[in-house]
Design a protein around this motif. Structure first.
Motif, PDB file in Angstrom:
ATOM      1  N   SER A 185      19.349 -34.594 -35.491  1.00  0.00           N
ATOM      2  CA  SER A 185      18.622 -33.402 -35.908  1.00  0.00           C
ATOM      3  C   SER A 185      19.101 -32.125 -35.243  1.00  0.00           C
ATOM      4  O   SER A 185      18.666 -31.049 -35.632  1.00  0.00           O
ATOM      5  N   GLU A 213       7.485 -41.289 -28.660  1.00  0.00           N
ATOM      6  CA  GLU A 213       8.053 -40.025 -28.180  1.00  0.00           C
ATOM      7  C   GLU A 213       8.428 -39.091 -29.324  1.00  0.00           C
ATOM      8  O   GLU A 213       8.704 -37.922 -29.113  1.00  0.00           O
ATOM      9  N   ARG A 214       8.458 -39.640 -30.542  1.00  0.00           N
ATOM     10  CA  ARG A 214       8.749 -38.797 -31.703  1.00  0.00           C
ATOM     11  C   ARG A 214       7.478 -38.292 -32.369  1.00  0.00           C
ATOM     12  O   ARG A 214       7.559 -37.452 -33.276  1.00  0.00           O
ATOM     13  N   MET A 244      18.423 -35.161 -22.421  1.00  0.00           N
ATOM     14  CA  MET A 244      18.113 -33.815 -21.921  1.00  0.00           C
ATOM     15  C   MET A 244      16.846 -33.236 -22.544  1.00  0.00           C
ATOM     16  O   MET A 244      16.221 -32.350 -21.987  1.00  0.00           O
ATOM     17  N   HIS A 245      16.504 -33.741 -23.728  1.00  0.00           N
ATOM     18  CA  HIS A 245      15.323 -33.220 -24.403  1.00  0.00           C
ATOM     19  C   HIS A 245      14.163 -34.204 -24.369  1.00  0.00           C
ATOM     20  O   HIS A 245      13.086 -33.914 -24.885  1.00  0.00           O
ATOM     21  N   HIS A 303      13.656 -36.938 -25.981  1.00  0.00           N
ATOM     22  CA  HIS A 303      13.184 -37.530 -27.227  1.00  0.00           C
ATOM     23  C   HIS A 303      14.203 -38.514 -27.779  1.00  0.00           C
ATOM     24  O   HIS A 303      15.378 -38.482 -27.447  1.00  0.00           O
ATOM     25  N   GLY A 304      13.725 -39.384 -28.642  1.00  0.00           N
ATOM     26  CA  GLY A 304      14.572 -40.396 -29.240  1.00  0.00           C
ATOM     27  C   GLY A 304      15.211 -39.921 -30.524  1.00  0.00           C
ATOM     28  O   GLY A 304      15.277 -38.724 -30.804  1.00  0.00           O
ATOM     29  N   LEU A 305      15.669 -40.871 -31.318  1.00  0.00           N
ATOM     30  CA  LEU A 305      16.276 -40.547 -32.605  1.00  0.00           C
ATOM     31  C   LEU A 305      15.205 -39.978 -33.535  1.00  0.00           C
ATOM     32  O   LEU A 305      14.048 -40.387 -33.479  1.00  0.00           O
ATOM     33  N   PRO A 306      15.584 -39.071 -34.418  1.00  0.00           N
ATOM     34  CA  PRO A 306      14.581 -38.495 -35.323  1.00  0.00           C
ATOM     35  C   PRO A 306      14.124 -39.459 -36.399  1.00  0.00           C
ATOM     36  O   PRO A 306      13.109 -39.222 -37.048  1.00  0.00           O
ATOM     37  N   THR A 307      14.881 -40.536 -36.628  1.00  0.00           N
ATOM     38  CA  THR A 307      14.517 -41.505 -37.656  1.00  0.00           C
ATOM     39  C   THR A 307      14.511 -42.909 -37.048  1.00  0.00           C
ATOM     40  O   THR A 307      14.858 -43.083 -35.883  1.00  0.00           O
ATOM     41  N   SER A 308      14.132 -43.876 -37.848  1.00  0.00           N
ATOM     42  CA  SER A 308      14.191 -45.284 -37.437  1.00  0.00           C
ATOM     43  C   SER A 308      15.289 -45.982 -38.242  1.00  0.00           C
ATOM     44  O   SER A 308      15.011 -46.549 -39.309  1.00  0.00           O
ATOM     45  N   ASP A 323      12.533 -30.545 -37.509  1.00  0.00           N
ATOM     46  CA  ASP A 323      12.144 -31.756 -36.782  1.00  0.00           C
ATOM     47  C   ASP A 323      10.839 -31.507 -36.011  1.00  0.00           C
ATOM     48  O   ASP A 323      10.262 -30.415 -36.064  1.00  0.00           O
ATOM     49  N   TYR A 383      13.023 -44.054 -43.594  1.00  0.00           N
ATOM     50  CA  TYR A 383      13.478 -44.230 -42.214  1.00  0.00           C
ATOM     51  C   TYR A 383      12.674 -43.386 -41.228  1.00  0.00           C
ATOM     52  O   TYR A 383      13.156 -43.051 -40.150  1.00  0.00           O
ATOM     53  N   ILE A 384      11.470 -43.031 -41.593  1.00  0.00           N
ATOM     54  CA  ILE A 384      10.662 -42.183 -40.711  1.00  0.00           C
ATOM     55  C   ILE A 384      10.383 -42.914 -39.390  1.00  0.00           C
ATOM     56  O   ILE A 384      10.183 -44.124 -39.366  1.00  0.00           O
ATOM     57  N   SER A 385      10.424 -42.171 -38.316  1.00  0.00           N
ATOM     58  CA  SER A 385      10.206 -42.772 -36.998  1.00  0.00           C
ATOM     59  C   SER A 385       8.716 -42.795 -36.655  1.00  0.00           C
ATOM     60  O   SER A 385       8.017 -41.800 -36.817  1.00  0.00           O
ATOM     61  N   GLY A 403      18.103 -44.736 -29.370  1.00  0.00           N
ATOM     62  CA  GLY A 403      18.887 -43.644 -28.805  1.00  0.00           C
ATOM     63  C   GLY A 403      18.074 -42.389 -28.721  1.00  0.00           C
ATOM     64  O   GLY A 403      16.842 -42.416 -28.815  1.00  0.00           O
ATOM     65  N   GLU A 438       9.165 -31.781 -24.114  1.00  0.00           N
ATOM     66  CA  GLU A 438      10.625 -31.724 -24.027  1.00  0.00           C
ATOM     67  C   GLU A 438      11.112 -30.521 -23.227  1.00  0.00           C
ATOM     68  O   GLU A 438      12.306 -30.388 -22.969  1.00  0.00           O
TER      69      GLU A 438
END
Lengths: 403, 128
Positions: free
Chosen positions: B102, A327-328, B75-76, B78-83, A272, A321-323, B71, A382
């Motif tokens: 992840s 923040e990602r 604690m880290h 960051h959001g969800l790793p995907t959309s 990730d 589904y890539i973000s 989501g 992070e």
């Protein structure tokens, strides 16, 4: 049940879990260690976007291409130039080409096929599409796309014909083309635009085959088994048979140091992208990381959903589904595998951290990093500051040196 | 000891198996979501599809709602790793597609629901 209670319990239970990680007994710590071991029969998942993956003839062609310095403008640059050191697949940082190239450190090739996204910023979603980038990059191989097509036909026409009979036909037409590329210099781009669509398609097909053959070879290169793998296997579950500094270092790695949060599993990577507050390189603009490449990746004709991919749409969920979320992507970089980490360096995406000790100190101090102030917040990192003794740092390095 | 007992019940009903939990009320109390997510079956790094149902405050299926998923890990930071996206299966049934976690740890998941005059957000928190 009431969800506020559930939320509270989630925090409670997670807290217990983390506390346990600090006090694992011998059997537990060895069971945990097994999850970080690679075995000789470990294999990455096949890449459905590359029909040549697993094809021995393609792997043989890919090996020749990988080591061929003729596949470059200066006739002296091959893939191996930066991916092999003293005969081993260890990143070679001795060649600092241009400023743009020097902005990123070299990533290991062996074991790369375990990844979903490639390069530090994840700008490519297959090993073959990644392999195409340096071929056309002016600071790396520096070839144009038409030169690549003509060269591989000249040098490897028989092998190409065996893989794709139609591709090796009418080679003379390609040999006479000017240097042309859709992403090259202005003159190269103009020459590319002047080509008829059928010729561009033909050049692209040879270009893609070159990348897929190189990727087939690279995918067959497993990450070398490490001292760590051997130590855990030989210990047979008995922590007393492990070097104690290494075992303590692993405990720090999975506990206090929080390293395994992202450097997880046998490859020591969650695959990730994370912002870890690494400072910008002095004199260079702030590296935007994945944010700069996620859009181009979605539009690339060489992605999993593109016309050159051999994958079904259903195989491309990571791209579908890539973000794109800030923040990602803003200042995020792919978690690198730690296998062979002590053999390479400097560390971080642009070599900002010269030693493993500097890396550890970075994570302990958890600097804010350069990206937060770009959007008016304190930090996008992070990281949270850690407390770690000198002994723990030494143990952690002892552990890392076995990888 | 009572706290530990309650914690154990909470783990069983609310955290390790969201499918066994009762519908969760949204922040505004206008929407209830019943998520069929068995945490114990979730593989870190793998895509999952999560069916769920929506009902309104009177317990009737909430149909043709617009639902978005967000989501991450507080604690880290960051959001969800995907959309992920939500598909409407009709009769108040929906499915989340493209969801992936992840890493292990504490995750939050929010369904933001819009249907006519109804606007609500339903939050889930669990540990992988």
């Amino acid at each position: 049940m009431m969800w506020p209670l559930a939320v509270a319990l989630a925090v409670l239970c997670a807290g217990v879990h983390r506390a346990q990680a600090q006090t694992l007994d011998g059997a537990d710590i060895m069971a945990l260690a097994e999850g970080f071991v690679l075995t000789a029969d470990s294999r990455p998942k096949p890449d459905p976007s590359n029909r040549l993956a697993g094809n021995p003839d393609a792997e043989a062609l890919g090996e020749q291409l990988f080591f061929d310095p003729g596949l470059s403008a200066d006739g002296a640059t091959s893939c191996a130039t930066c991916h092999v050191t003293d005969g081993a697949f260890v990143p070679n940082e001795s060649r600092r080409a241009g400023a743009e190239r020097a902005f990123r450190t070299v990533m290991p090739v062996a074991g790369a096929a375990y990844q979903t996204f490639f390069t530090w910023d994840g700008g490519k979603d297959s090993l073959w599409s990644q392999a195409l980038v340096p071929l056309e990059h002016p600071d790396e191989h520096g070839f144009s796309r038409t030169e690549i097509a003509a060269y591989v036909l000249d040098q490897y026409g028989t092998s190409i014909a065996a893989l794709e009979a139609g591709l090796a036909e009418q080679a003379d037409l390609l040999r006479g083309l000017p240097p042309a590329s859709p992403i090259g210099t202005l003159a190269q781009r103009q020459a590319w635009d002047a080509l008829d669509p059928a010729t561009r398609d033909r050049v692209d097909a040879l270009f893609v085959l070159t990348g897929k053959a190189i990727a087939a070879y690279e995918a067959a290169l497993p990450p070398p088994l490490s001292t760590w793998d051997r130590l855990v296997a030989e210990a047979e579950g008995d922590p007393g048979r492990m070097p104690q500094d290494v075992l303590r270092g692993f405990t720090v790695f999975t506990g206090t140091g929080r390293c395994s949060t992202c450097h997880s599993g046998p490859l020591f990577s969650d695959g990730d992208f994370h912002n870890t507050g690494v400072p910008a390189v002095e004199g260079q603009p702030v590296d935007m990381g994945r944010q700069a490449t996620v859009g181009p990746l979605r539009r690339s004709p060489f992605n999993c959903l593109g016309p050159h991919s051999d994958a079904a749409k259903s195989d491309c969920a990571d791209l579908t589904y890539i973000s794109m979320a800030m923040e990602r992507t803003l200042g995020t970089f792919r978690t690198p595998s730690l296998r062979g980490v002590s053999l390479r360096g400097p560390f971080a995406h642009a070599g900002q951290l010269p030693t493993l000790r500097a890396v550890i100190d970075h994570y302990v101090t958890a600097p804010l990093g350069p990206h937060g102030r770009m959007i008016g917040v304190d930090t996008m990192s992070e990281l949270v500051p850690l407390t770690m003794t000198e002994q723990q740092k030494a143990d952690l390095i002892a552990f890392l040196e076995t990888l | 000891m009572k706290i530990l007992a309650i914690a154990a019940i909470g783990l069983t009903l609310g955290l390790s198996d969201l499918a066994a939990a009762e519908p969760v009320a949204g922040q505004a109390g206008q929407v209830f979501a019943d998520l069929a997510l068995d945490i114990a079956q979730v593989e870190v790094g793998a895509f999952i599809e999560v069916p769920f149902t929506l009902t309104d405050a009177s317990g009737l299926p909430l149909t043709a709602a617009s639902v978005t998923v967000s989501g991450g890990m507080a604690m880290h930071g960051h959001g969800l790793p995907t959309s992920p996206v939500v598909e409407d299966l009709g009769e108040g049934r929906y499915v989340i597609k493209g969801l992936k976690f992840s890493m292990g740890g504490d995750w939050q998941l929010r369904l933001t629901v819009t249907s006519g005059t109804v606007i609500d957000a339903v939050d889930f928190t669990f540990a992988l």
